[in-house]
Design a protein around this motif. Structure first.
Motif, mmCIF file in Angstrom:
data_model
loop_
_atom_site.group_PDB
_atom_site.id
_atom_site.type_symbol
_atom_site.label_atom_id
_atom_site.label_comp_id
_atom_site.label_asym_id
_atom_site.label_seq_id
_atom_site.Cartn_x
_atom_site.Cartn_y
_atom_site.Cartn_z
ATOM 1 N N PHE A 194 42.421 23.454 44.178
ATOM 2 C CA PHE A 194 42.395 24.514 45.174
ATOM 3 C C PHE A 194 43.812 25.014 45.448
ATOM 4 C CE2 PHE A 194 38.833 21.674 46.024
ATOM 5 C CZ PHE A 194 37.763 22.559 46.082
ATOM 6 N N ILE A 195 43.919 26.305 45.745
ATOM 7 C CA ILE A 195 45.166 26.900 46.222
ATOM 8 C C ILE A 195 44.849 27.504 47.581
ATOM 9 C CG2 ILE A 195 47.052 28.503 45.764
ATOM 10 C CD1 ILE A 195 46.183 28.536 42.843
ATOM 11 N N LEU A 248 39.675 26.820 41.989
ATOM 12 C CA LEU A 248 39.980 27.015 40.579
ATOM 13 C C LEU A 248 38.826 26.590 39.676
ATOM 14 C CD1 LEU A 248 43.698 25.772 40.492
ATOM 15 C CD2 LEU A 248 42.817 28.075 40.901
ATOM 16 N N ALA A 249 37.990 25.685 40.151
ATOM 17 C CA ALA A 249 36.869 25.225 39.338
ATOM 18 C C ALA A 249 35.766 26.273 39.260
ATOM 19 C CB ALA A 249 36.327 23.913 39.893
ATOM 20 N N VAL A 297 37.209 31.407 49.201
ATOM 21 C CA VAL A 297 36.503 31.145 50.453
ATOM 22 C C VAL A 297 37.393 31.591 51.600
ATOM 23 C CG1 VAL A 297 35.487 29.406 51.969
ATOM 24 C CG2 VAL A 297 35.261 29.176 49.484
ATOM 25 N N ARG A 298 36.841 32.404 52.486
ATOM 26 C CA ARG A 298 37.562 32.832 53.687
ATOM 27 C C ARG A 298 36.610 32.817 54.868
ATOM 28 N NH1 ARG A 298 41.513 38.191 54.628
ATOM 29 N NH2 ARG A 298 42.796 37.145 56.201
ATOM 30 N N THR A 338 39.074 39.423 36.227
ATOM 31 C CA THR A 338 40.344 40.086 36.518
ATOM 32 C C THR A 338 40.716 39.936 37.975
ATOM 33 O OG1 THR A 338 39.974 41.692 34.740
ATOM 34 C CG2 THR A 338 41.601 42.277 36.426
ATOM 35 N N GLU A 339 39.744 40.055 38.869
ATOM 36 C CA GLU A 339 40.028 39.858 40.295
ATOM 37 C C GLU A 339 40.552 38.459 40.552
ATOM 38 O OE1 GLU A 339 36.553 42.876 42.027
ATOM 39 O OE2 GLU A 339 36.218 40.711 41.918
ATOM 40 N N PHE A 340 39.941 37.463 39.926
ATOM 41 C CA PHE A 340 40.389 36.084 40.109
ATOM 42 C C PHE A 340 41.817 35.907 39.587
ATOM 43 C CE2 PHE A 340 41.137 31.791 38.669
ATOM 44 C CZ PHE A 340 40.700 31.022 39.733
ATOM 45 N N ASN A 341 42.096 36.403 38.397
ATOM 46 C CA ASN A 341 43.432 36.248 37.817
ATOM 47 C C ASN A 341 44.491 36.919 38.683
ATOM 48 O OD1 ASN A 341 42.290 34.879 35.680
ATOM 49 N ND2 ASN A 341 42.236 36.668 34.325
ATOM 50 N N LEU A 342 44.165 38.067 39.230
ATOM 51 C CA LEU A 342 45.110 38.786 40.082
ATOM 52 C C LEU A 342 45.335 38.031 41.389
ATOM 53 C CD1 LEU A 342 46.839 41.284 40.656
ATOM 54 C CD2 LEU A 342 44.752 42.460 41.421
ATOM 55 N N LEU A 343 44.265 37.558 42.003
ATOM 56 C CA LEU A 343 44.400 36.822 43.262
ATOM 57 C C LEU A 343 45.144 35.502 43.041
ATOM 58 C CD1 LEU A 343 43.827 36.657 46.262
ATOM 59 C CD2 LEU A 343 41.589 35.654 45.735
ATOM 60 N N GLU A 344 44.887 34.843 41.921
ATOM 61 C CA GLU A 344 45.592 33.590 41.622
ATOM 62 C C GLU A 344 47.094 33.836 41.503
ATOM 63 O OE1 GLU A 344 45.437 29.808 38.522
ATOM 64 O OE2 GLU A 344 44.573 31.737 37.916
#
Length: 224
Positions: free
Chosen positions: A128-129, A138-139, A144-145, A155-161
């Motif tokens: 988790f980050i 990450l898994a 989660v918010r 792409t959204e995940f890669n950008l947010l990461e």
């Protein structure tokens, strides 16, 4: 991919020696000869590690270290000719991860660089980050918010990461494009803006405070 290192040292001979030697060891090395230039290169290059001289005219190494620690947690190896206990304490107190006194054996420099990079790699194996009230899983490749699960495209995940791995650091637009879409991306020129918009819609669905901010003329930053 070779780890990217920025050497900041106003001693041209030593800086050149470190660049040649570390390049030979397989690292991608850039050199800056003063603190201001170094800070600009760090913003543009987003290195995995910084090797930082303490005694420089203008913005000295201690001030560079303070600014880097204010904006993120990039590993910092300080190198200096000052070897008193108080000097070492000052360097470590400003946020340096390690401290090497000149003159040093090149083999020791390489060993310390590798140790710092291993430490960072181990930290990045967590599942988790977290930043503010946002958690990136990450898994499951979701976020989660406020106990709300946010489904993300690849792409959204890669950008947010990328944003969450570099909190409080201004990320230049070109650097984000390189990291998320690759060097040879030939798509729409406003694709980054579009995906930032997608992320904001998902992260702020319940009127939560904005976390991804536009820095006009530069890029974006994740901050509260």
């Amino acid at each position: 991919m070779a780890a990217k290192i920025i050497v900041i040292d106003d001693d041209l001979k030593i800086a050149s020696m470190m660049r040649r030697g570390l390049t030979f060891e397989g690292f991608d090395v850039k050199v800056a000869n003063n603190g201001r230039e170094g800070l600009m290169q760090i913003l543009e290059q987003l290195p995995e590690l910084v090797i930082l001289d303490v005694m420089m005219p203008g913005i000295d190494g201690l001030e560079v270290c303070r600014r880097l620690r204010k904006d993120g947690n990039i590993p910092i190896l300080m190198v200096t000719g000052r070897d008193s206990v108080s000097d070492r304490v000052a360097g470590l107190d400003t946020g340096a991860d390690d401290y090497l006194v000149k003159p040093f054996a090149f083999e020791e420099l390489v060993a310390r660089v590798r140790a710092l990079l291993r430490r960072t790699a181990n930290q990045n194996t967590e599942e988790f980050i977290r930043f503010a009230d946002l958690t990136l899983d990450l898994a499951s490749r979701s976020a989660v918010r406020n106990q709300r699960i946010i489904e993300l495209s690849t792409t959204e995940f890669n950008l947010l990461e990328l944003f969450m791995q570099n909190p409080k650091r201004v990320l230049a637009r070109d650097l984000i494009m390189e990291k998320v879409w690759g060097y040879n991306f030939q798509g729409e020129s406003n694709v980054l803006e579009v995906y930032v918009g997608y992320l904001r819609q998902k992260l702020e669905q319940q009127k939560e405070p904005r976390l991804i901010h536009t820095i006009r003329g530069l890029g974006y930053v994740m901050k509260e």
